[in-house]
Design a protein around this motif. Structure first.
Motif, PDB file in Angstrom:
ATOM      1  N   LYS A 191       0.838  -1.198   0.000  1.00 38.44           N
ATOM      2  CA  LYS A 191       0.000   0.000   0.000  1.00 38.44           C
ATOM      3  C   LYS A 191       0.872   1.247   0.000  1.00 38.44           C
ATOM      4  O   LYS A 191       1.996   1.233   0.497  1.00 38.44           O
ATOM      5  N   VAL A 192       0.326   2.294  -0.579  1.00 41.88           N
ATOM      6  CA  VAL A 192       0.908   3.616  -0.354  1.00 41.88           C
ATOM      7  C   VAL A 192       0.562   3.989   1.086  1.00 41.88           C
ATOM      8  O   VAL A 192      -0.591   3.862   1.506  1.00 41.88           O
ATOM      9  N   LEU A 193       1.552   4.421   1.843  1.00 44.63           N
ATOM     10  CA  LEU A 193       1.315   4.754   3.249  1.00 44.63           C
ATOM     11  C   LEU A 193       1.459   6.250   3.475  1.00 44.63           C
ATOM     12  O   LEU A 193       2.443   6.864   3.058  1.00 44.63           O
ATOM     13  N   LEU A 194       0.473   6.818   4.152  1.00 44.60           N
ATOM     14  CA  LEU A 194       0.528   8.216   4.559  1.00 44.60           C
ATOM     15  C   LEU A 194       0.855   8.277   6.045  1.00 44.60           C
ATOM     16  O   LEU A 194       0.205   7.613   6.854  1.00 44.60           O
ATOM     17  N   LEU A 195       1.862   9.051   6.386  1.00 44.37           N
ATOM     18  CA  LEU A 195       2.138   9.360   7.787  1.00 44.37           C
ATOM     19  C   LEU A 195       1.621  10.772   8.024  1.00 44.37           C
ATOM     20  O   LEU A 195       2.159  11.737   7.473  1.00 44.37           O
ATOM     21  N   TYR A 196       0.566  10.874   8.824  1.00 44.23           N
ATOM     22  CA  TYR A 196      -0.022  12.186   9.078  1.00 44.23           C
ATOM     23  C   TYR A 196       0.456  12.714  10.424  1.00 44.23           C
ATOM     24  O   TYR A 196       0.133  12.165  11.475  1.00 44.23           O
ATOM     25  N   PHE A 197       1.238  13.778  10.374  1.00 47.90           N
ATOM     26  CA  PHE A 197       1.728  14.443  11.575  1.00 47.90           C
ATOM     27  C   PHE A 197       0.811  15.635  11.844  1.00 47.90           C
ATOM     28  O   PHE A 197       0.681  16.535  10.993  1.00 47.90           O
ATOM     29  N   GLY A 198       0.165  15.635  13.007  1.00 43.62           N
ATOM     30  CA  GLY A 198      -0.773  16.715  13.291  1.00 43.62           C
ATOM     31  C   GLY A 198      -1.026  16.864  14.778  1.00 43.62           C
ATOM     32  O   GLY A 198      -0.517  16.103  15.604  1.00 43.62           O
ATOM     33  N   SER A 199      -1.845  17.850  15.106  1.00 43.14           N
ATOM     34  CA  SER A 199      -2.198  18.127  16.497  1.00 43.14           C
ATOM     35  C   SER A 199      -3.602  18.711  16.543  1.00 43.14           C
ATOM     36  O   SER A 199      -3.954  19.568  15.722  1.00 43.14           O
ATOM     37  N   ALA A 200      -4.380  18.260  17.509  1.00 42.58           N
ATOM     38  CA  ALA A 200      -5.753  18.744  17.640  1.00 42.58           C
ATOM     39  C   ALA A 200      -5.800  20.226  18.010  1.00 42.58           C
ATOM     40  O   ALA A 200      -6.796  20.902  17.749  1.00 42.58           O
ATOM     41  N   ARG A 201      -4.734  20.742  18.612  1.00 39.89           N
ATOM     42  CA  ARG A 201      -4.721  22.136  19.041  1.00 39.89           C
ATOM     43  C   ARG A 201      -4.213  23.088  17.953  1.00 39.89           C
ATOM     44  O   ARG A 201      -4.322  24.309  18.095  1.00 39.89           O
ATOM     45  N   CYS A 202      -3.683  22.539  16.885  1.00 37.76           N
ATOM     46  CA  CYS A 202      -3.125  23.357  15.811  1.00 37.76           C
ATOM     47  C   CYS A 202      -4.251  23.845  14.888  1.00 37.76           C
ATOM     48  O   CYS A 202      -4.971  23.028  14.305  1.00 37.76           O
ATOM     49  N   PRO A 203      -4.429  25.172  14.734  1.00 31.25           N
ATOM     50  CA  PRO A 203      -5.509  25.686  13.865  1.00 31.25           C
ATOM     51  C   PRO A 203      -5.417  25.182  12.428  1.00 31.25           C
ATOM     52  O   PRO A 203      -6.433  24.834  11.824  1.00 31.25           O
ATOM     53  N   ARG A 204      -4.207  25.139  11.878  1.00 28.77           N
ATOM     54  CA  ARG A 204      -4.050  24.656  10.500  1.00 28.77           C
ATOM     55  C   ARG A 204      -4.422  23.180  10.402  1.00 28.77           C
ATOM     56  O   ARG A 204      -5.006  22.746   9.408  1.00 28.77           O
ATOM     57  N   CYS A 205      -4.098  22.406  11.433  1.00 30.95           N
ATOM     58  CA  CYS A 205      -4.451  20.984  11.440  1.00 30.95           C
ATOM     59  C   CYS A 205      -5.964  20.807  11.523  1.00 30.95           C
ATOM     60  O   CYS A 205      -6.531  19.920  10.874  1.00 30.95           O
ATOM     61  N   ARG A 206      -6.619  21.642  12.314  1.00 33.95           N
ATOM     62  CA  ARG A 206      -8.075  21.539  12.444  1.00 33.95           C
ATOM     63  C   ARG A 206      -8.766  21.850  11.122  1.00 33.95           C
ATOM     64  O   ARG A 206      -9.820  21.284  10.823  1.00 33.95           O
ATOM     65  N   ARG A 207      -8.175  22.728  10.334  1.00 35.78           N
ATOM     66  CA  ARG A 207      -8.751  23.023   9.016  1.00 35.78           C
ATOM     67  C   ARG A 207      -8.449  21.915   8.014  1.00 35.78           C
ATOM     68  O   ARG A 207      -9.271  21.608   7.146  1.00 35.78           O
ATOM     69  N   PHE A 208      -7.267  21.322   8.139  1.00 36.30           N
ATOM     70  CA  PHE A 208      -6.848  20.314   7.160  1.00 36.30           C
ATOM     71  C   PHE A 208      -7.430  18.930   7.443  1.00 36.30           C
ATOM     72  O   PHE A 208      -7.726  18.175   6.506  1.00 36.30           O
ATOM     73  N   ALA A 209      -7.608  18.573   8.704  1.00 35.97           N
ATOM     74  CA  ALA A 209      -8.029  17.215   9.068  1.00 35.97           C
ATOM     75  C   ALA A 209      -9.336  16.774   8.399  1.00 35.97           C
ATOM     76  O   ALA A 209      -9.413  15.643   7.896  1.00 35.97           O
ATOM     77  N   ASP A 269      -0.300  15.802  19.911  1.00 31.76           N
ATOM     78  CA  ASP A 269      -1.293  16.181  20.911  1.00 31.76           C
ATOM     79  C   ASP A 269      -0.663  16.230  22.297  1.00 31.76           C
ATOM     80  O   ASP A 269       0.261  15.475  22.610  1.00 31.76           O
ATOM     81  N   GLU A 270      -1.190  17.109  23.134  1.00 31.95           N
ATOM     82  CA  GLU A 270      -0.614  17.306  24.463  1.00 31.95           C
ATOM     83  C   GLU A 270      -1.078  16.258  25.461  1.00 31.95           C
ATOM     84  O   GLU A 270      -0.396  16.005  26.457  1.00 31.95           O
ATOM     85  N   THR A 271      -2.233  15.656  25.216  1.00 31.24           N
ATOM     86  CA  THR A 271      -2.742  14.628  26.124  1.00 31.24           C
ATOM     87  C   THR A 271      -3.275  13.451  25.317  1.00 31.24           C
ATOM     88  O   THR A 271      -3.627  13.585  24.134  1.00 31.24           O
ATOM     89  N   GLU A 272      -3.352  12.308  25.976  1.00 35.67           N
ATOM     90  CA  GLU A 272      -3.905  11.123  25.323  1.00 35.67           C
ATOM     91  C   GLU A 272      -5.382  11.323  25.007  1.00 35.67           C
ATOM     92  O   GLU A 272      -5.887  10.816  24.004  1.00 35.67           O
ATOM     93  N   GLU A 273      -6.077  12.087  25.854  1.00 36.23           N
ATOM     94  CA  GLU A 273      -7.493  12.361  25.621  1.00 36.23           C
ATOM     95  C   GLU A 273      -7.693  13.154  24.328  1.00 36.23           C
ATOM     96  O   GLU A 273      -8.639  12.903  23.572  1.00 36.23           O
ATOM     97  N   GLN A 274      -6.796  14.107  24.064  1.00 36.24           N
ATOM     98  CA  GLN A 274      -6.886  14.877  22.820  1.00 36.24           C
ATOM     99  C   GLN A 274      -6.698  13.971  21.609  1.00 36.24           C
ATOM    100  O   GLN A 274      -7.440  14.068  20.627  1.00 36.24           O
ATOM    101  N   GLN A 275      -5.707  13.090  21.695  1.00 34.53           N
ATOM    102  CA  GLN A 275      -5.461  12.182  20.576  1.00 34.53           C
ATOM    103  C   GLN A 275      -6.656  11.255  20.364  1.00 34.53           C
ATOM    104  O   GLN A 275      -7.097  11.049  19.230  1.00 34.53           O
ATOM    105  N   SER A 276      -7.189  10.708  21.444  1.00 37.41           N
ATOM    106  CA  SER A 276      -8.322   9.788  21.339  1.00 37.41           C
ATOM    107  C   SER A 276      -9.557  10.487  20.784  1.00 37.41           C
ATOM    108  O   SER A 276     -10.273   9.933  19.939  1.00 37.41           O
ATOM    109  N   ALA A 277      -9.802  11.707  21.254  1.00 36.11           N
ATOM    110  CA  ALA A 277     -10.971  12.458  20.785  1.00 36.11           C
ATOM    111  C   ALA A 277     -10.854  12.757  19.297  1.00 36.11           C
ATOM    112  O   ALA A 277     -11.843  12.672  18.550  1.00 36.11           O
ATOM    113  N   PHE A 278      -9.654  13.100  18.855  1.00 39.64           N
ATOM    114  CA  PHE A 278      -9.450  13.376  17.434  1.00 39.64           C
ATOM    115  C   PHE A 278      -9.684  12.122  16.601  1.00 39.64           C
ATOM    116  O   PHE A 278     -10.390  12.156  15.582  1.00 39.64           O
TER     117      PHE A 278
END
Length: 203
Positions: free
Chosen positions: A32-50, A80-89
């Protein structure tokens, strides 16, 4: 591609299952082609891109959008700063996504290995682990699912859905395009036989 994560745990985006065996990783990532997505739930640009990335992935892999899922995998590498943020995303993202566990130092290794200095970033990899695109964020924004075709060609993926059953049973691969050549030869041979029979009937 499973080799990149050999000896590592990945979290499946369904009830927090862990994907750790070589067989499970192979089924999820190999060929498969694999995408590694580096992001953060708190990042405004990430919230727009996700949401765009979510739609991009679903349009290529979800049977509600395509007849047959594309050979595409994705691993989320969070800042993400917390596991809860990562899980919620992840709960808002496709179930086929995988993720590096929160707090795993391997995330930093991946950032250094692929020279990720800012988020969002999407690193596109061949099944061999070779980089196709260092950051495909702009490409995905500009072209949408259409950009997958160029990645697929660059990765030289073997589309096993087009192989005949006997090709699987007797497949001794000489090159990555060998099964495709064999199938073409088989079809050409069948056409020649049909033409020969038609010629005999007309004479």
């Amino acid at each position: 591609m499973a080799a990149l994560f050999a000896g590592r745990l990945l979290v499946a985006n369904r009830e927090r299952d862990e994907v750790e065996t070589e067989r499970e990783l192979g089924r999820a990532l190999d060929n498969k082609v694999l995408l590694l997505y580096f992001g953060s739930a708190r990042c405004p640009r990430c919230r727009r891109f996700a949401p765009l990335l979510r739609d991009f992935f679903l349009r290529l892999t979800d049977q509600r959008h395509v007849e047959r899922a594309s050979q595409l995998g994705l691993v989320y590498v969070s800042r993400d700063e917390t596991e809860e943020q990562q899980s919620a995303f992840l709960r808002t993202m496709p179930r086929r996504w995988l993720a590096v566990p929160f707090g795993d130092a391997f995330k930093r290794e991946l950032e250094l290995r692929f020279a990720v200095s800012e988020v969002p970033a999407v690193v596109v990899l061949k099944p061999s682990g070779e980089v196709i695109t260092g950051n495909a964020v702009e490409e995905i924004q500009r072209l949408g699912p259409a950009c997958f075709r160029s990645w697929q060609e660059a990765a030289e993926l073997v589309d096993r859905n087009f192989l005949l059953a006997e090709d699987f049973d007797n497949w001794t691969r000489r090159s990555i395009t060998d099964p495709i050549r064999r199938l073409k030869y088989k079809l050409d041979k069948k056409k020649n036989k049909e033409r020969k029979e038609e010629g005999e009937e007309s004479s």
